[in-house]
Design an enzyme around this catalytic site. Sequence first.
Site, PDB file in Angstrom:
ATOM      1  CG  ASP A   1      -2.315   0.536   0.775  1.00 30.91           C
ATOM      2  OD1 ASP A   1      -2.276   1.863   0.440  1.00 30.91           O
ATOM      3  OD2 ASP A   1      -3.357   0.058   1.131  1.00 30.91           O
TER       4      ASP A   1
ATOM      5  CG  HIS B   1      -4.166   2.284  -2.329  1.00 25.83           C
ATOM      6  ND1 HIS B   1      -4.338   3.115  -1.190  1.00 25.83           N
ATOM      7  CD2 HIS B   1      -5.621   2.024  -2.373  1.00 25.83           C
ATOM      8  CE1 HIS B   1      -5.556   3.414  -0.448  1.00 25.83           C
ATOM      9  NE2 HIS B   1      -6.266   2.711  -1.676  1.00 25.83           N
TER      10      HIS B   1
ATOM     11  CD  GLU C   1     -10.109   3.676  -1.235  1.00 24.80           C
ATOM     12  OE1 GLU C   1     -10.895   4.278  -0.374  1.00 24.80           O
ATOM     13  OE2 GLU C   1      -8.813   3.413  -0.833  1.00 24.80           O
TER      14      GLU C   1
HETATM   15  C1  ACM Z   1     -11.148  -0.334   0.626  1.00 30.22           C
HETATM   16  O1  ACM Z   1     -11.745  -0.357   1.679  1.00 30.22           O
HETATM   17  N1  ACM Z   1     -10.705   0.684   0.071  1.00 30.22           N
HETATM   18  C2  ACM Z   1     -11.078  -1.625  -0.173  1.00 30.22           C
END
Ligand code: ACM
Length: 549
Positions: free
Chosen positions: A201, A271, A335
């Site tokens: 991440d 990420h 995201e």
């Molecule tokens: C998430 O909670 N962004 C998968």
Amino acid sequence: MKIKNLLSLSMFCCILFCNCNTTPPQEVNIIPKPVNLEIKEGCFSLTPATVINVVAGSEDLEAANRYFSELLSASLGAPLAITEGTAQKKAINVTVSPQLKPESYELTVDQQAIHITAGSGKGVFYAYQSLRQMLPVEIENGTPLKKINIQNVSIKDEPRFGYRGMMLDVCRHFFPVEDVKTYIDMLALHKLDRFHWHLTDDQGWRIEIKKYPKLMEIGSTRPETVIGRNSGEYDGTPVEGYYTQEEIREIVQYAADRYITIIPEIELPGHASAALASYPYLGCTGGPYEVEKLWGVFDDVFCAGKETTFQFFEEVFDEIIPLFPSEYIHIGGDECPKTRWKNCPDCQKRIRQEKLKNEAELQSYFVHRIENYLNSKGKKIIGWDEILEGGISQTATIMSWRGTQGGIRAAKQGNQVVMTPNNYVYLDYYQSKDTDKEPLAIGGYVPVDTVYSLNPTAGLNEAEAAKVIGVQANLWSEYIPQFSHVQYMTLPRMAALAEVAWTPNSLKDFADFKRRIPALMKRYEALNYNFARHLLATETQTAAETETK
Ligand code: ACM
Ligand code: ZN
């Protein structure tokens, strides 16, 4: 005969024959609730002389037998001996029967013996987990016991879903090998069978990739972390750590010995900060980048235009694949802002060349390419529900996190689904409304009864419901620096999840769950697990309120 007389007669018989007079057996309070449980009169006395006797077995029974034998070892002074032969008295007779479904089991305890029949070693393991919850909690911390009286029962049981998962984010905070093993033990106790390990991440890359050493040298460390919810102030304390491939293998084996499959998550295309800080050519602008010290969603993502990005992932997955026997690899997909791609000549060129409509389709191009590569290596992908945007292949499994809508859509179009809706199973959310008394959390409100109330197939017809392979709870660790805090956030909500995942919806009953949970909490205590006590507090409060009325 009056009930009272019957009871005294049975007690008298028991004193004479079943030898349960010294210590009465435990109450039977199994979580997750078995499909069928009948409590019978009398009990079986398990002693150091009791053996595990394999009547008809298979190779994968070995881990289950070893697990149970060792579980009792400290209390009984030695592991239970394991023998083979026809069913006998004073034994736990174990039979693997191909007639049963692999995860199902039948467990009979009578005065003479214990009998387990299951479809596979995994089913036997679940029979042992049920049996474990019928043993005194002292076995969990090795308190010496000469004899253990086990209530006679007849149980027939099997899980509702084949995928019963928990996710742990080890990027926002790092948890060393021993903690990860404890987490796996927690899953095993609750008959969960998938550990989704969120390994990469923005705030840290946590898995050794030999071909890309800077992922460890740079990507696994951030010098400090923002205090609270992006307050603008920093704590000055480095967070660092990654798992070597040797440690990964050790943990994968540890999980396999508990019939748990580990699904690694390697996030893409978003990420990405920790990877970009390590290898800036993977981004659209070339950087410089840093391992994130803040929480959130960041514009710098993997460049979808440059071929070197795909070469990077293929080489990363070439190292990941041999480490994880799982049929699934999680590729993230959530995201991913499109800001950089909009201004990147390479990304725009890719859009033109591939005749894509927009950046949403560029994301699905990215995911498809990775999926094709993984498929060519015999693996399937799981992705967060954003991978539905821009079109997905039929073979991808969707993890529905933004509520259940994405999952419902995916199931209706024929994709497999794992339900992980944030409004039910995000365990980084507060579990009490009294947030002043809680450690800082990301927000939200998901108390135990909300977790319990989830029906993962709600809103689907039978054919669509069959696409829902299971359910999972997620623990993101932005605000969770300590493992004891991981336990506080997950226990007992994990127990509620276990019942959602295992028990038929028609048998779920929160009042009954609340009646059974104190017994499991005593086990948590004996295991030295930290856990939240809100359910007990409600009980006490209710009792106190009732008294004053
Ligand atoms: C998430 O909670 N962004 C998968
Ligand atoms: Zn780009």
